[in-house]
Design a protein around this motif. Sequence first.
Motif, PDB file in Angstrom:
ATOM      1  N   SER A 149     -53.758  -4.573   2.398  1.00 25.17           N
ATOM      2  CA  SER A 149     -53.435  -5.440   3.514  1.00 25.17           C
ATOM      3  C   SER A 149     -51.954  -5.767   3.552  1.00 25.17           C
ATOM      4  CB  SER A 149     -54.257  -6.737   3.441  1.00 25.17           C
ATOM      5  OG  SER A 149     -53.937  -7.453   2.273  1.00 25.17           O
ATOM      6  N   SER A 150     -51.324  -5.898   2.358  1.00 26.28           N
ATOM      7  CA  SER A 150     -49.898  -6.182   2.338  1.00 26.28           C
ATOM      8  C   SER A 150     -49.094  -4.979   2.795  1.00 26.28           C
ATOM      9  CB  SER A 150     -49.461  -6.613   0.935  1.00 26.28           C
ATOM     10  OG  SER A 150     -49.660  -5.557   0.021  1.00 26.28           O
ATOM     11  N   ILE A 151     -49.568  -3.764   2.502  1.00 26.17           N
ATOM     12  CA  ILE A 151     -48.865  -2.554   2.911  1.00 26.17           C
ATOM     13  C   ILE A 151     -48.960  -2.359   4.418  1.00 26.17           C
ATOM     14  CG2 ILE A 151     -48.848  -0.037   2.706  1.00 26.17           C
ATOM     15  CD1 ILE A 151     -49.805  -0.363  -0.168  1.00 26.17           C
ATOM     16  N   LEU A 152     -50.049  -2.797   5.030  1.00 27.19           N
ATOM     17  CA  LEU A 152     -50.271  -2.586   6.447  1.00 27.19           C
ATOM     18  C   LEU A 152     -49.419  -3.487   7.324  1.00 27.19           C
ATOM     19  CD1 LEU A 152     -54.157  -2.140   6.572  1.00 27.19           C
ATOM     20  CD2 LEU A 152     -52.393  -0.372   6.731  1.00 27.19           C
ATOM     21  N   VAL A 153     -48.641  -4.372   6.742  1.00 24.73           N
ATOM     22  CA  VAL A 153     -47.781  -5.252   7.520  1.00 24.73           C
ATOM     23  C   VAL A 153     -46.375  -4.661   7.543  1.00 24.73           C
ATOM     24  CG1 VAL A 153     -46.854  -7.579   7.734  1.00 24.73           C
ATOM     25  CG2 VAL A 153     -49.156  -7.254   6.849  1.00 24.73           C
ATOM     26  N   PRO A 154     -46.008  -3.913   8.595  1.00 28.26           N
ATOM     27  CA  PRO A 154     -44.702  -3.246   8.609  1.00 28.26           C
ATOM     28  C   PRO A 154     -43.549  -4.174   8.977  1.00 28.26           C
ATOM     29  CG  PRO A 154     -45.902  -2.733  10.610  1.00 28.26           C
ATOM     30  CD  PRO A 154     -46.803  -3.597   9.790  1.00 28.26           C
ATOM     31  N   ASP A 155     -43.855  -5.215   9.742  1.00 31.89           N
ATOM     32  CA  ASP A 155     -42.827  -6.157  10.161  1.00 31.89           C
ATOM     33  C   ASP A 155     -43.497  -7.469  10.560  1.00 31.89           C
ATOM     34  OD1 ASP A 155     -44.088  -5.484  12.473  1.00 31.89           O
ATOM     35  OD2 ASP A 155     -42.407  -4.397  13.346  1.00 31.89           O
ATOM     36  N   PHE A 156     -42.715  -8.386  11.088  1.00 33.62           N
ATOM     37  CA  PHE A 156     -43.248  -9.664  11.539  1.00 33.62           C
ATOM     38  C   PHE A 156     -43.153  -9.760  13.057  1.00 33.62           C
ATOM     39  CE2 PHE A 156     -41.694 -10.920   7.202  1.00 33.62           C
ATOM     40  CZ  PHE A 156     -42.941 -11.159   6.665  1.00 33.62           C
ATOM     41  N   LEU A 157     -43.976 -10.628  13.617  1.00 30.30           N
ATOM     42  CA  LEU A 157     -43.930 -10.926  15.041  1.00 30.30           C
ATOM     43  C   LEU A 157     -43.624 -12.413  15.216  1.00 30.30           C
ATOM     44  CD1 LEU A 157     -46.989  -8.970  16.516  1.00 30.30           C
ATOM     45  CD2 LEU A 157     -44.574  -8.341  16.612  1.00 30.30           C
ATOM     46  N   LEU A 158     -42.544 -12.708  15.930  1.00 31.99           N
ATOM     47  CA  LEU A 158     -42.149 -14.081  16.185  1.00 31.99           C
ATOM     48  C   LEU A 158     -42.788 -14.566  17.489  1.00 31.99           C
ATOM     49  CD1 LEU A 158     -38.345 -13.798  15.305  1.00 31.99           C
ATOM     50  CD2 LEU A 158     -40.096 -14.950  13.956  1.00 31.99           C
ATOM     51  N   ILE A 159     -43.566 -15.633  17.394  1.00 33.59           N
ATOM     52  CA  ILE A 159     -44.233 -16.206  18.561  1.00 33.59           C
ATOM     53  C   ILE A 159     -43.597 -17.564  18.852  1.00 33.59           C
ATOM     54  CG2 ILE A 159     -46.421 -16.875  19.600  1.00 33.59           C
ATOM     55  CD1 ILE A 159     -46.264 -13.930  18.899  1.00 33.59           C
ATOM     56  N   CYS A 160     -42.715 -17.589  19.847  1.00 32.00           N
ATOM     57  CA  CYS A 160     -42.046 -18.839  20.213  1.00 32.00           C
ATOM     58  C   CYS A 160     -42.926 -19.652  21.159  1.00 32.00           C
ATOM     59  CB  CYS A 160     -40.716 -18.536  20.901  1.00 32.00           C
ATOM     60  SG  CYS A 160     -39.446 -17.911  19.801  1.00 32.00           S
ATOM     61  N   PHE A 161     -43.121 -20.900  20.836  1.00 28.85           N
ATOM     62  CA  PHE A 161     -43.887 -21.818  21.674  1.00 28.85           C
ATOM     63  C   PHE A 161     -45.213 -21.189  22.113  1.00 28.85           C
ATOM     64  CE2 PHE A 161     -39.330 -22.498  22.592  1.00 28.85           C
ATOM     65  CZ  PHE A 161     -39.187 -23.745  22.026  1.00 28.85           C
ATOM     66  N   PRO A 162     -46.143 -21.043  21.184  1.00 31.12           N
ATOM     67  CA  PRO A 162     -47.411 -20.344  21.497  1.00 31.12           C
ATOM     68  C   PRO A 162     -48.146 -20.934  22.690  1.00 31.12           C
ATOM     69  CG  PRO A 162     -47.219 -20.769  19.140  1.00 31.12           C
ATOM     70  CD  PRO A 162     -46.103 -21.520  19.795  1.00 31.12           C
ATOM     71  N   ASN A 163     -48.038 -22.231  22.904  1.00 32.65           N
ATOM     72  CA  ASN A 163     -48.771 -22.873  24.001  1.00 32.65           C
ATOM     73  C   ASN A 163     -48.018 -22.841  25.323  1.00 32.65           C
ATOM     74  OD1 ASN A 163     -50.824 -23.584  22.181  1.00 32.65           O
ATOM     75  ND2 ASN A 163     -49.758 -25.469  21.608  1.00 32.65           N
ATOM     76  N   TYR A 164     -46.813 -22.283  25.330  1.00 35.87           N
ATOM     77  CA  TYR A 164     -46.012 -22.262  26.555  1.00 35.87           C
ATOM     78  C   TYR A 164     -45.450 -20.860  26.814  1.00 35.87           C
ATOM     79  CZ  TYR A 164     -46.188 -27.308  25.855  1.00 35.87           C
ATOM     80  OH  TYR A 164     -46.618 -28.596  25.672  1.00 35.87           O
ATOM     81  N   GLN A 165     -46.278 -19.850  26.657  1.00 36.01           N
ATOM     82  CA  GLN A 165     -45.830 -18.479  26.840  1.00 36.01           C
ATOM     83  C   GLN A 165     -45.364 -18.215  28.270  1.00 36.01           C
ATOM     84  OE1 GLN A 165     -45.858 -15.865  24.228  1.00 36.01           O
ATOM     85  NE2 GLN A 165     -45.786 -17.834  23.182  1.00 36.01           N
ATOM     86  N   THR A 166     -46.016 -18.822  29.252  1.00 34.84           N
ATOM     87  CA  THR A 166     -45.652 -18.578  30.653  1.00 34.84           C
ATOM     88  C   THR A 166     -44.346 -19.263  31.042  1.00 34.84           C
ATOM     89  OG1 THR A 166     -47.026 -20.459  31.329  1.00 34.84           O
ATOM     90  CG2 THR A 166     -48.059 -18.274  31.327  1.00 34.84           C
TER      91      THR A 166
END
Length: 367
Positions: A14-31
């Motif tokens: 599972s640790s190998i399968l993570v190639p990078d990170f995804l930054l989620i800014c303001f998850p509740n205000y995506q729009t």
Amino acid sequence: MIIRQHMEAQSNTSSILVPDFLLICFPNYQTWQHWLSLPLSLLFLLAMGANATLLITIRMEASLHEPMYYLLSLLSMLDIVLCLTVIPKVLAIFWFDNKSISFSSCFLQMFVMNSFLTMESCTFMVMAYDRYVAICKPLQYPSIITDQFVVRAAIFVATRNGILTMPIPILSSQLRYCARIIRNCICTNMSVSKLSCDDITFNKLYQFVIGWTLLGSDLILIVLSYSFILKAVLRIKAEGAVAKALSTFCQSHIFKIRASELLFSDLPAIMVSSPNNTGIQVTEFLMICFPGMQDTQHWLSIILAPLLVLALAANFVLLFTIYQEASLHEPMYYLLAILSVLDVILCLTVIPKVRPSQATHFSPSAR
């Protein structure tokens, strides 16, 4: 034994399968991200323009080639580096939905954030010492605050904060990660480390100790410097001396504002409410400060309480001095008094609520 080996193999996979990170800014205000990018881009341009103008002015104006302005240039350069490290990536997320960030970029951003923020506070401490020598020891100022002093101070600022904050990204990079979604706009240590499958107790403890050691020591030395300044000026009672001393408090107020932002921007507030389909009306929220460090809250209060007393005392002394000193009855000091009043209100609104308890109830009507 077979099950244990299987679980370890699964964890490693599972640790190998993570190639990078995804930054989620303001998850509740995506729009709202495109609208949020407008004020952020303006602030970015304003910060870059102001710091660049300051650096060019100091470079071109020969009368500004003095240690105090060299320190101000150092502060501007630190600001520029921080802006270029954080804001362009956030704007890329808002405009192009470019949420991916590589491991190396994430940990580099983590190092720059931790080290340069503490470098800024250390620079404020050196600037406070500069003002202390200028007011309390004016005859010795040219021999103490020299160009060589500025060079040594800059080396000290970079070395102290760079070396002591370096282990934070190094420790985080050694962890095994089972998830890749960072619910933050930047790669902070806690946001990244909590995605790990490993124990992160030491990571949290090290960042807590280093953060309070560096920022706390700088704050104490700044307060001591301005205390000596105020004591010396009030003892001399020369005409205009108090005004000269209080002009230096503008720098300390900037530091307090930055320190307050650093202190409270990472206080996680978890608002617990019942689902809407239950028909139960929510009457209060539940605020949980430092969810992963519940056992240390009483120790945190020991540090937080003196800071509250110190902030309130400094502002009340400033307000009282402006009120009593007739020479300070000028627009600039009235604005400074307004800033102190706002600072007092902010402190009394936030810090008393953050008391040591596992959960603090908060009524929606009090918001």
